[in-house]
Design an enzyme around this catalytic site. Structure first.
Site, PDB file in Angstrom:
ATOM      1  N   SER A   1       0.816  -1.227   0.000  1.00 17.80           N
ATOM      2  CA  SER A   1       0.000   0.000   0.000  1.00 17.80           C
ATOM      3  C   SER A   1       0.849   1.278   0.000  1.00 17.80           C
ATOM      4  O   SER A   1       1.803   1.416   0.770  1.00 17.80           O
ATOM      5  CB  SER A   1      -0.921   0.012   1.222  1.00 17.80           C
TER       6      SER A   1
ATOM      7  N   SER B   1      -0.666   4.161   0.599  1.00 19.97           N
ATOM      8  CA  SER B   1      -1.478   5.129   1.351  1.00 19.97           C
ATOM      9  C   SER B   1      -0.705   5.874   2.441  1.00 19.97           C
ATOM     10  O   SER B   1      -0.884   7.094   2.585  1.00 19.97           O
ATOM     11  CB  SER B   1      -2.706   4.441   1.948  1.00 19.97           C
TER      12      SER B   1
ATOM     13  N   THR C   1      -9.076  -1.464   2.210  1.00 18.11           N
ATOM     14  CA  THR C   1      -8.832  -1.952   0.856  1.00 18.11           C
ATOM     15  C   THR C   1      -9.148  -3.442   0.786  1.00 18.11           C
ATOM     16  O   THR C   1      -9.709  -4.016   1.735  1.00 18.11           O
ATOM     17  CB  THR C   1      -7.395  -1.572   0.396  1.00 18.11           C
TER      18      THR C   1
ATOM     19  N   LYS D   1     -13.854  -4.201   1.819  1.00 20.41           N
ATOM     20  CA  LYS D   1     -14.726  -3.042   1.577  1.00 20.41           C
ATOM     21  C   LYS D   1     -16.207  -3.340   1.883  1.00 20.41           C
ATOM     22  O   LYS D   1     -16.943  -2.448   2.286  1.00 20.41           O
ATOM     23  CB  LYS D   1     -14.559  -2.531   0.142  1.00 20.41           C
TER      24      LYS D   1
ATOM     25  N   THR E   1     -18.530 -12.192 -17.361  1.00 18.82           N
ATOM     26  CA  THR E   1     -19.815 -12.796 -17.016  1.00 18.82           C
ATOM     27  C   THR E   1     -20.888 -11.757 -17.352  1.00 18.82           C
ATOM     28  O   THR E   1     -21.102 -10.801 -16.597  1.00 18.82           O
ATOM     29  CB  THR E   1     -19.859 -13.138 -15.506  1.00 18.82           C
TER      30      THR E   1
END
Ligand code: NDP
Length: 267
Positions: free
Chosen positions: A14, A16, A61, A65, A152
């Site tokens: 990450s 962040s 993350t 979520k 899909t």
């Protein structure tokens, strides 16, 4: 010092903490922002211990979520529509859930790249969590038409139906993409993570703006876009910084200078 953090599994990759530390420096705030590896089956307990330590907020993350959506005691409209939460603000006993992914993408496109989505034909590849998060902010820009194509097909038609009240949407399988150009293509599949590019009609990329949500590497989608005469090919680093900026503002009320941080990250 106010505490923030990001929960994920895995979390080592990450960016962040680097991003939020730079935002805090710009704002003259002294914060601590940690990466927290939550056990796959114990997200709620990990977050509770962080909350008990007096934290002010956290990001969420993959793969938490949806659990964060269930954990929140209040939800913004964005989070409600997305059905997922990537930012929680702690306000006394309240856990306010927001989803900043879509706003981040739209801000990167408009503010940083100068791309206006109004009256444009937009094709989104993929119908997973990221697509659900970006649909409302994109539809708010009043595109001419928003198409969702997915491996899909049923998931794409369902998503298009779920959002039809917000704008002109349609959904179909990847094999139904026509060989005629669109204005903007957004790759929101996770195929790039496996080094893959779905096989789709090449003509759709001609003179289009092609944006991959993935960042940190030249992806097969970006190679495909270049080879098929795209006007612009972009990765998702700007979106990552912009979604972080919206979260930072949600917590602190301060608006970061994102372009400076994107420039630093790109080196
Ligand atoms: P999900 O797992 O929820 O959805 C994955 C989607 O990709 C599904 O639609 C799936 O189709 C499709 N897919 C997977 N593999 C292939 C393949 N080989 N060919 C065609 N389609 C495929 O993932 P998310 O929606 O959460 O994430 C998607 C991407 O967005 C990831 O790369 C993630 O890193 C990125 N992302 C970037 C952000 C940023 O800030 N830049 C923020 C959020 C996400 P099917 O339904 O048929 O299985």
């Amino acid at each position: 010092m106010n505490r923030y953090g990001v929960f994920g599994n895995p979390i080592e990759h990450s960016l962040s903490p680097i991003i939020h530390t730079q935002f805090a420096k710009q704002a003259g705030l002294n914060i601590q922002y940690d990466k927290i590896l939550a056990p796959i089956d114990d997200f709620a307990l990990s977050t509770q211990s962080f909350i008990n330590q007096g934290a002010k907020g956290f990001n969420i993350t993959v793969p938490f979520k949806i659990e964060a959506f269930n954990l929140a005691t209040e939800l913004t409209l964005n989070a409600q529509t997305a059905g997922a939460v990537n930012t929680i603000k702690i306000d006394g006993d309240k856990l306010i859930g927001e989803n900043t992914d879509g706003i981040g993408l739209v801000n990167d496109l408009i503010k940083n790249l100068g791309i206006n989505l109004n009256n444009k034909t937009i094709l989104i590849l993929g119908a997973g969590g990221a697509t659900r998060g970006i649909l409302l902010p994109i539809l708010k820009q009043s595109p001419k038409r928003l198409m969702i194509a997915n491996r899909t097909a049923s998931k794409a038609t369902q998503l298009a139906k779920d959002f039809e009240d917000h704008g002109k949407t349609c959904g179909f399988g990847l094999d139904k993409i026509k060989d005629t150009p669109v204005d903007v293509i957004i790759n929101a599949t996770s195929a790039s993570l496996d080094g893959q590019m779905p096989t789709i009609a090449n003509g759709v990329a001609n003179d289009a703006i092609c944006y991959d949500l993935m960042y940190g590497t030249q992806t097969p989608f970006m190679d495909w876009a270049k080879a098929n005469n795209a006007k612009m090919v972009v990765d998702g680093l700007g979106m990552l910084v912009e979604q972080a900026a919206t979260a930072f503002e949600f917590w602190t009320g301060k608006q970061p200078n994102t372009q400076e941080v994107i420039k630093n990250l790109r080196g």
